[in-house]
Design an enzyme around this catalytic site. Structure first.
Site, mmCIF file in Angstrom:
data_model
loop_
_atom_site.group_PDB
_atom_site.id
_atom_site.type_symbol
_atom_site.label_atom_id
_atom_site.label_comp_id
_atom_site.label_asym_id
_atom_site.label_seq_id
_atom_site.Cartn_x
_atom_site.Cartn_y
_atom_site.Cartn_z
ATOM 1 N N HIS A 362 -5.376 -39.007 21.967
ATOM 2 C CA HIS A 362 -5.804 -39.718 23.165
ATOM 3 C C HIS A 362 -5.024 -40.994 23.437
ATOM 4 O O HIS A 362 -4.893 -41.410 24.579
ATOM 5 C CB HIS A 362 -7.314 -39.942 23.129
ATOM 6 C CG HIS A 362 -8.037 -38.702 23.528
ATOM 7 N ND1 HIS A 362 -8.551 -37.815 22.602
ATOM 8 C CD2 HIS A 362 -8.242 -38.135 24.739
ATOM 9 C CE1 HIS A 362 -9.075 -36.792 23.247
ATOM 10 N NE2 HIS A 362 -8.909 -36.953 24.534
ATOM 11 N N ARG A 470 -11.720 -39.727 32.680
ATOM 12 C CA ARG A 470 -12.341 -39.668 31.347
ATOM 13 C C ARG A 470 -13.267 -40.869 31.191
ATOM 14 O O ARG A 470 -12.817 -41.970 30.885
ATOM 15 C CB ARG A 470 -11.259 -39.708 30.262
ATOM 16 C CG ARG A 470 -10.353 -38.488 30.204
ATOM 17 C CD ARG A 470 -9.343 -38.640 29.074
ATOM 18 N NE ARG A 470 -8.670 -37.409 28.728
ATOM 19 C CZ ARG A 470 -7.491 -37.023 29.222
ATOM 20 N NH1 ARG A 470 -6.859 -37.770 30.087
ATOM 21 N NH2 ARG A 470 -6.945 -35.882 28.829
ATOM 22 N N ARG A 506 -15.747 -36.943 34.605
ATOM 23 C CA ARG A 506 -16.204 -36.114 33.483
ATOM 24 C C ARG A 506 -17.258 -36.886 32.697
ATOM 25 O O ARG A 506 -17.089 -38.086 32.450
ATOM 26 C CB ARG A 506 -15.020 -35.773 32.579
ATOM 27 C CG ARG A 506 -15.430 -34.850 31.439
ATOM 28 C CD ARG A 506 -14.231 -34.396 30.648
ATOM 29 N NE ARG A 506 -13.681 -35.477 29.839
ATOM 30 C CZ ARG A 506 -12.611 -35.338 29.061
ATOM 31 N NH1 ARG A 506 -11.977 -34.189 29.018
ATOM 32 N NH2 ARG A 506 -12.161 -36.341 28.343
ATOM 33 N N GLU A 604 -12.237 -25.258 27.504
ATOM 34 C CA GLU A 604 -11.325 -25.817 26.501
ATOM 35 C C GLU A 604 -11.671 -25.343 25.084
ATOM 36 O O GLU A 604 -11.091 -25.789 24.107
ATOM 37 C CB GLU A 604 -11.303 -27.347 26.567
ATOM 38 C CG GLU A 604 -12.665 -28.013 26.528
ATOM 39 C CD GLU A 604 -12.584 -29.546 26.640
ATOM 40 O OE1 GLU A 604 -11.496 -30.104 26.486
ATOM 41 O OE2 GLU A 604 -13.634 -30.154 26.880
ATOM 42 N N ASN A 627 -5.425 -29.233 26.238
ATOM 43 C CA ASN A 627 -5.213 -29.961 24.973
ATOM 44 C C ASN A 627 -6.137 -29.415 23.888
ATOM 45 O O ASN A 627 -5.723 -29.148 22.767
ATOM 46 C CB ASN A 627 -5.497 -31.459 25.153
ATOM 47 C CG ASN A 627 -4.766 -32.034 26.339
ATOM 48 O OD1 ASN A 627 -3.749 -31.504 26.733
ATOM 49 N ND2 ASN A 627 -5.293 -33.096 26.912
ATOM 50 N N ASP A 628 -7.389 -29.266 24.255
ATOM 51 C CA ASP A 628 -8.328 -28.742 23.263
ATOM 52 C C ASP A 628 -8.224 -27.233 23.140
ATOM 53 O O ASP A 628 -8.366 -26.687 22.051
ATOM 54 C CB ASP A 628 -9.768 -29.146 23.620
ATOM 55 C CG ASP A 628 -10.056 -30.556 23.143
ATOM 56 O OD1 ASP A 628 -9.742 -30.847 21.974
ATOM 57 O OD2 ASP A 628 -10.546 -31.362 23.940
ATOM 58 N N ARG A 638 -4.939 -31.370 17.009
ATOM 59 C CA ARG A 638 -4.061 -32.014 17.992
ATOM 60 C C ARG A 638 -3.569 -33.378 17.533
ATOM 61 O O ARG A 638 -2.653 -33.948 18.118
ATOM 62 C CB ARG A 638 -4.770 -32.113 19.354
ATOM 63 C CG ARG A 638 -6.020 -32.962 19.335
ATOM 64 C CD ARG A 638 -6.829 -32.772 20.613
ATOM 65 N NE ARG A 638 -6.469 -33.696 21.660
ATOM 66 C CZ ARG A 638 -7.138 -33.805 22.813
ATOM 67 N NH1 ARG A 638 -8.182 -33.013 23.060
ATOM 68 N NH2 ARG A 638 -6.772 -34.657 23.725
ATOM 69 N N CYS A 675 -6.428 -29.459 33.815
ATOM 70 C CA CYS A 675 -6.350 -30.918 33.719
ATOM 71 C C CYS A 675 -5.811 -31.352 32.361
ATOM 72 O O CYS A 675 -5.743 -32.532 32.064
ATOM 73 C CB CYS A 675 -7.701 -31.569 33.998
ATOM 74 S SG CYS A 675 -8.939 -31.173 32.760
HETATM 75 C C1 PEP Z 1 -8.196 -31.317 27.319
HETATM 76 O O1 PEP Z 1 -8.760 -31.068 26.257
HETATM 77 O O2 PEP Z 1 -7.220 -30.665 27.744
HETATM 78 C C2 PEP Z 1 -8.661 -32.414 28.176
HETATM 79 C C3 PEP Z 1 -8.201 -32.581 29.382
HETATM 80 O O3 PEP Z 1 -9.564 -33.267 27.653
HETATM 81 P P1 PEP Z 1 -9.261 -34.359 26.526
HETATM 82 O O4 PEP Z 1 -7.766 -34.444 26.360
HETATM 83 O O5 PEP Z 1 -9.850 -35.631 26.986
HETATM 84 O O6 PEP Z 1 -9.935 -33.814 25.321
HETATM 85 MG MG MG Z 2 -10.689 -31.902 25.854
#
Ligand code: PEP
Ligand code: MG
Length: 755
Positions: A362, A470, A506, A604, A627-628, A638, A675
């Protein structure tokens, strides 16, 4: 054997540098395994040779001089095969090669173990005996274990140029420390090391011109600790005499010259900070105690550390609030929190370097949102030695240069200039529609999480809304949960900044690597733990407060969309919607006319992909969090730089999962967006367009690039490219193919640094 390994490793841990480490290892291994020789050979990349770096048993004068061409001799064979070689009589082996410098002709028994770091053989550890000997399995395991432990230290020493005698030993400056691309862009600035408080090991080297003041600070910190200990001693009178004696021992240590005089001399001699000098004094003392034979005395090393930490706390409390940020600050840290990133004035922040984490952490996402180049997972960067150094951050390749040579700097200045030109060119198209050549409109939205970056996002960026806000970020930079009023104000600003364009807020997604200092969650496996919607549903009071604030903030603007993170099953969507309905009803009852916002679910987690049809029946829209999704589908943390090369957006499983999600949404006639960070990668964006995503949401910095990409391809073309890619089963081939198409369209500049 295990106990022996533990002892050797423990002893080796006290070594000051790699040379010392190797010398200790060969000495102890020879002793423990009762062999006649133990040696370590390391690969000299430039000279293409294996070099004897340490030995106990062979001629000590041959260290650094005994060299063998790569692949030659038994050591060469061990390296080449990357597996142990265990020989009763080495001389019988066809690969045996006599090196005259070492005088080794009389050795028969041979066991060679490769030293491997991340698939690369760095060297070999060898034991030899005068008698013929077949080494037993547990002896082989002992050496394999040691070699594995040693490999990290060797790789690190190589990276910082700490291996004397190797030709590939380079000075800092002309060779980069390698990390991972965090946030794209290139910058040159001055390092400012951020380190956790009360941690002696993390204290960086920092110099001063006012040594008298540093000595004063140190003395007053020591006086405070003395007072603390004296008070503790009187408070715990009922303790045994042994424990009372411990306090006396502490007080004596605090008066000892080995602590006081040694630290003050260091401050004067090295012209350094009190904390830096204290760190080195304590380290020296700890080593003295650690090396003692007597168990009781060895344990005293802990007391010295404890005292050091106590003194440090007082030094740091005096220094807090006095930090000055240089112009073009490059924040350097082992682990950077979102709040320390936000503490520094935006006008001063030029770059971010973290030795932990990866491009999907993050902090990297935040840096991207702010348009700050970042390198993550630079594991070998010696953070405590780089404070105030000039640095280059190459966020494209994940490179960090410390005190770069002029030639390197000139190259990077050229890239920076080209980047500025490219950005200016791209910005010229912000007012143009994001349409493919055959007029398919793909709205591009931005990901944000801070009010600071919203101003730049909204002003003429070409963004058609906020695709992901976020909400945890404003929670993270506070020291308590923001109340309903406070949250309403924040969300109102966000909604207003983009109205009438849509804004997707979110709900709180804490847990994982996003912790709130005032709501600590301690788990073995935080990414598989209490995270996102799970916390919200377990704490309706927190969830309802947040949702009410969102709804109130939207009065009269009507552009609010609510997005639910970490959905793993349909019932979580149903339950969340029920709470949102309840909040809306309560607000209507208290006289607020608030329409129900559109509610979306994040896809995700793999289970949500398989349940997409059912989730899509209940949600108004879907947003894919790549990402997740990548983390969970590929079982790759990650945040873990050791497996960052496996975090692969183009893995065929990922492409199929996204495509399945898109089709699930289409079946239910609801829009679907991406996203996750993948949307901001030009090659990935091309595929996503082909899949028929309704919109893409990304960091503001990526937006102009993705827009120029979309304007250069037709939707039909993107679909055809997708078809070609889905037929491939190797992610490297997929990426290559995509890059080729982008290059052919004359957009190679989007793939590389510079123009
Ligand atoms: C993701 O997981 O792709 C996402 C957009 O949320 P975050 O990166 O905040 O977990
Ligand atoms: Mg996520």
């Amino acid at each position: 054997m295990l106990e022996e390994i533990r002892r050797v490793v423990q002893e080796v841990n006290t070594a000051e540098n790699l040379q010392q480490t190797l010398a200790l290892i060969v000495l102890r291994v020879k002793e423990v395994m009762a062999t006649d020789v133990c040696s370590v050979y390391l690969k000299d990349e430039l000279a293409q040779q294996n070099v004897l770096m340490a030995t106990d048993g062979l001629d000590p004068a041959s260290v650094g001089n005994a060299r063998l061409k790569l692949g030659k001799g038994l050591t060469g064979l061990v390296m080449e095969r990357a597996e142990p070689i265990n020989l009763k009589n080495a001389m019988d082996h066809p690969a045996y090669h006599f090196i005259k410098e070492t005088g080794e002709e009389s050795y028969h028994g041979f066991l060679g173990i490769p030293i491997i770091h991340h698939k690369t053989a760095l060297g070999v550890i060898v034991v030899q005996t005068a008698q013929e000997r077949n080494f037993a399995e547990d002896e082989v395991t002992l050496l394999v274990t040691l070699a594995a432990q040693l490999s990290g230290a060797i790789a690190h020493a190589q990276a910082i140029g700490d291996i004397k005698g190797l030709k590939n030993n380079v000075l800092l400056g002309n060779r980069p420390f390698r990390g991972l691309a965090g946030a794209s862009g290139v910058t040159i600035g001055t390092a400012l090391v951020i380190y956790p408080p009360a941690d002696l090991d993390a204290v960086p080297n920092r110099s001063t011109t006012d040594t008298a003041n540093e000595i004063k600070t140190f003395e007053s910190a020591v006086a405070k600790v003395r007072q603390e200990i004296a008070e503790l001693k009187t408070r715990v009178k009922d303790l045994s005499s042994e424990n009372i004696a411990l306090f006396d021992a502490y007080l004596l240590m605090l008066e000892s010259n080995s602590l006081l005089r040694a630290t003050k001399t260091r401050i004067e001699k090295n012209k350094c900070w009190a904390s830096t000098a204290l760190r080195d004094t304590i380290k020296e003392q700890v080593q003295v105690f650690d090396a003692m034979q007597d168990d009781y005395l060895r344990e005293r090393a802990q007391d010295i550390k404890d005292l050091g930490r106590r003194i440090l706390v007082h030094i740091q409390s005096k220094k807090s609030g006095t930090r000055r940020y240089p112009d073009k600050t490059i924040l350097v840290s082992d682990e950077l929190s979102a709040s320390s990133l936000m503490e520094i004035p935006r006008s001063k922040l030029a770059g971010v370097i973290c030795t932990h984490g990866s491009g999907s952490s993050h902090v990297a996402i935040l840096a991207r949102a702010l348009g700050i180049p970042a390198v993550m997972g630079a594991l070998d960067l010696p953070t405590n030695q780089v404070d105030s150094a000039k640095m280059i951050v190459d966020g494209y390749q994940g490179y960090v240069y410390v005190n770069p040579e002029q030639t390197v700097e000139i190259e990077y200045l050229k890239i920076i200039k080209e980047e500025e030109e490219l950005s200016a060119e791209l910005l010229e198209s912000t007012h143009l529609p994001t349409e493919t050549l055959d007029n398919v409109h793909i709205p591009l939205l931005v990901n944000t999480g801070l009010l600071a970056d919203i101003a730049s996002s909204s002003a003429d960026s070409g963004a058609e809304g906020i695709g992901l806000y976020r909400t945890e970020f404003p929670f993270m930079i506070r020291d308590r949960f923001p109340g309903e009023e406070e949250q309403t104000k924040i969300y109102r600003k966000v909604l207003q900044s983009f109205a009438p364009r849509p804004v997707i807020l979110r709900t709180l997604d804490i847990g994982g690597d996003k912790n709130l200092s005032y709501f600590p969650i301690k788990e073995e496996n935080p990414f598989l733990g209490w995270r996102g919607i799970r916390i919200s549903l377990d704490h309706p009071e927190i969830f309802l407060t947040q949702v009410r604030a969102m709804l109130r903030a939207s009065i009269g603007l009507d552009n609010l969309h609510i997005l639910l993170p970490m959905i793993t099953s349909t019932c979580e969507v149903i339950e969340s919607i029920a709470y949102i309905n309840r909040a809306q009803k309560e607000l209507i009852e208290s006289g607020h006319a608030i329409p129900m916002p559109k509610i979306g679910a994040m896809i995700e987690v793999p289970s949500a992909v398989y349940q997409v049809d059912s989730i899509a029946k209940h949600a108004d829209f879907l947003s894919i969090g790549t990402n997740d999704l990548i983390q969970y589908l590929l079982a790759v943390d990650r945040n873990n730089p050791n497996v960052a090369n496996l975090f692969d957006s183009f893995h065929p499983a990922i492409l199929h999962a996204i495509y399945q999600t898109v089709n699930g949404a289409k079946n239910q006639n609801i829009p679907v967006s991406v996203c996750g960070e993948m949307a901001g990668d030009p090659a990935a964006a091309l595929l996503l367009v082909g899949m028929g995503l309704n919109s893409l949401s990304m960091s503001i910095v990526a937006l102009p690039r993705i827009k120029s990409l979309i304007r250069k391809f037709s939707y039909i073309q993107a679909k055809q490219i997708l078809k070609e890619c889905l037929a491939l089963d190797d992610s490297k081939m997929i990426r290559r193919l995509l890059n080729q198409h982008i290059d052919n369209a004359g957009l190679g500049g989007l793939l590389r640094p510079g123009k």
